[in-house]
Motif scaffolding. Structure first.
Motif, PDB file in Angstrom:
ATOM      1  N   LEU A   1      -6.835   9.976   4.000  1.00 36.98           N
ATOM      2  CA  LEU A   1      -7.071   8.604   4.453  1.00 36.98           C
ATOM      3  C   LEU A   1      -7.179   8.527   5.977  1.00 36.98           C
TER       4      LEU A   1
ATOM      5  N   ASP B   1       0.831  -1.195   0.000  1.00 34.95           N
ATOM      6  CA  ASP B   1       0.000   0.000   0.000  1.00 34.95           C
ATOM      7  C   ASP B   1       0.870   1.251   0.000  1.00 34.95           C
ATOM      8  N   LYS B   2       0.276   2.341  -0.425  1.00 34.24           N
ATOM      9  CA  LYS B   2       1.012   3.611  -0.543  1.00 34.24           C
ATOM     10  C   LYS B   2       1.560   4.058   0.814  1.00 34.24           C
ATOM     11  N   TYR B   3       0.751   3.938   1.845  1.00 37.26           N
ATOM     12  CA  TYR B   3       1.155   4.430   3.163  1.00 37.26           C
ATOM     13  C   TYR B   3       2.442   3.761   3.628  1.00 37.26           C
TER      14      TYR B   3
ATOM     15  N   LYS C   1       4.520  13.014  -0.266  1.00 38.37           N
ATOM     16  CA  LYS C   1       3.644  11.906  -0.619  1.00 38.37           C
ATOM     17  C   LYS C   1       2.640  11.609   0.493  1.00 38.37           C
TER      18      LYS C   1
ATOM     19  N   SER D   1      -0.139  14.003   0.341  1.00 37.57           N
ATOM     20  CA  SER D   1      -1.093  13.745  -0.761  1.00 37.57           C
ATOM     21  C   SER D   1      -2.165  12.728  -0.395  1.00 37.57           C
ATOM     22  N   ILE D   2      -1.900  11.909   0.611  1.00 38.34           N
ATOM     23  CA  ILE D   2      -2.904  10.904   1.011  1.00 38.34           C
ATOM     24  C   ILE D   2      -3.450  11.176   2.416  1.00 38.34           C
ATOM     25  N   LYS D   3      -3.329  12.437   2.857  1.00 39.83           N
ATOM     26  CA  LYS D   3      -3.717  12.806   4.220  1.00 39.83           C
ATOM     27  C   LYS D   3      -5.182  12.489   4.517  1.00 39.83           C
TER      28      LYS D   3
END
Length: 407
Positions: A38, A12-14, A31, A34-36
């Motif tokens: 979630l 996963d990205k995290y 990065k 950018s997915i904060k």
């Protein structure tokens, strides 16, 4: 899936962005940002911790400007974290950017008025700047939120003393002493009372401290000094003696004891106390001066000379010691030395009639002494030994005259 050359496949990205923080922390922050959406709380904590690591690395490299920039970026991640402001102000203090530190903490107070650490940190920086009026204002504002806070009241009292607001300082110190029973506040209140010449009030306060069970060398020393100033020399000697029984290593106590004995006309005991004080602290010119004065009183002039010489070595601008040394030299018929010291005394205090009068006598004594001195026998003088560079000069330069004065 995302893969890395440095690790096994991650799913996963995290996790991948978590991995990046150890290899490319700046990229990891971008990065993660950018997915904060979630999980903003967890991801903000991760970004915050990355900045903490980056700040530590920047400090270790002494790249302080970068560290300061990271603190500002941390504020955007956690705008409600007072620790950022505290740590940034500590770095600014380390860099001696005191005004910037004060600005930073002033901003923090507006955001976190109930954080006592921010208030005390601001006061600390204001002390460094010697902004005593600013400290008074800060303390008074903070006390509206933290009434009766001991640290704030103590700082307020200290600043009040520096601003000569002695009544205010005495009141605060006295109230702190009664409320806490701490020796430190009794002593502080007493010091200020003595400063404004309220000796009896200081003695009463010290007695109150003793009645509450504060029986130690510092309190006896303070009581002894107050009694000395009052002129109650016998009781001063008694209190100072009790202080020495509990602590025989305090040079100032022996100095005060010497002064009390001298005032009580016990010169031998005074000299003994002064000598003990110089043994414990050989850098206090006042003690050597008092020692010299008392040695002079019992006609131990040569020892008094030594004491005055030490006084002047430690305090070259001590007029009384310079005058006294010149006076003793004159009494010992060392007129050249007397003239030297009295000339120096005149430089220090050119308007003193007393010094000028004694200097006039010394000059007259030197003229009289010189008239009785035999002429210089040139055959007994080795010019090569006395003036080697001068003789070398005249070996190659024949023109010139050397005149020797018999002084």
């Amino acid at each position: 899936d995302f893969t890395s050359n440095y690790s096994e496949q991650v799913t996963d990205k995290y996790s991948y962005y978590q991995f990046l923080k150890s290899t490319n922390p700046i990229d990891a922050i971008k990065k993660l940002t950018s997915i904060k959406e979630l999980n903003s709380k967890v991801i903000n904590n991760q970004i915050y911790n990355i900045y903490k690591t980056l700040i530590g690395e920047a400090k270790s490299k002494k790249d302080y400007d970068t560290a300061l920039q990271y603190y500002d970026k941390m504020k955007k991640v956690k705008p409600n974290e007072p620790e950022i402001y505290l740590q940034k102000s500590s770095l600014l203090k380390h860099l001696q950017k005191f005004d910037e530190g004060i600005v930073e903490l002033t901003k923090a107070i507006k955001l976190f008025p109930n954080n006592i650490r921010i208030w005390t940190k601001l006061i600390n920086l204001q002390f460094v700047k010697k902004d005593y009026q600013g400290i008074v204002q800060t303390c008074e504002n903070a006390l509206k939120i933290f009434p009766n806070n001991e640290i704030l009241l103590y700082n307020l009292a200290q600043s009040s003393v520096m601003l000569s607001s002695y009544s205010k300082a005495i009141s605060i110190y006295r109230n702190l002493a009664i409320a806490t029973g701490k020796e430190h506040y009794f002593l502080k209140a007493g010091e200020v009372l003595i400063k404004v010449d309220s000796i009896n009030a200081a003695i009463e306060l010290y007695q109150q401290a003793e009645n509450t069970g504060i029986l130690n060398s510092k309190m006896y020393n303070a009581m002894g000094e107050a009694l000395l100033l009052k002129g109650d020399y016998k009781n001063a000697i008694f209190e100072l003696g009790k202080s020495i029984e509990m602590d025989s290593t305090n040079a100032n106590t022996f100095y005060l004891l010497g002064k009390a004995n001298a005032k009580n006309r016990d010169i031998i005991s005074a000299i003994k106390a002064f000598k003990k004080s110089t043994y414990l602290d050989s850098l206090n010119p006042a003690v050597f001066f008092e020692l010299g004065k008392n040695l002079e009183l019992i006609n131990r002039r040569k020892k008094a000379v030594t004491a005055y010489e030490k006084t002047i070595a430690l305090d070259p601008n001590n007029i009384e010691a310079t005058y006294s040394l010149g006076k003793i030299y004159l009494s010992l018929k060392k007129v050249d030395l007397a003239v030297r010291e009295l000339a120096q005394a005149i430089k220090l205090f050119p308007d003193s009639k007393r010094i000028k009068s004694l200097n006039k006598k010394a000059l007259a004594a030197r003229v009289k002494l010189n008239s009785k001195r035999p002429p210089i026998e040139f055959s007994k003088i080795s010019f090569d030994e006395i003036f080697p560079s001068l003789i070398n000069y005249y070996n190659t330069h024949s023109i010139g005259i050397v005149t020797i004065f018999n002084t």
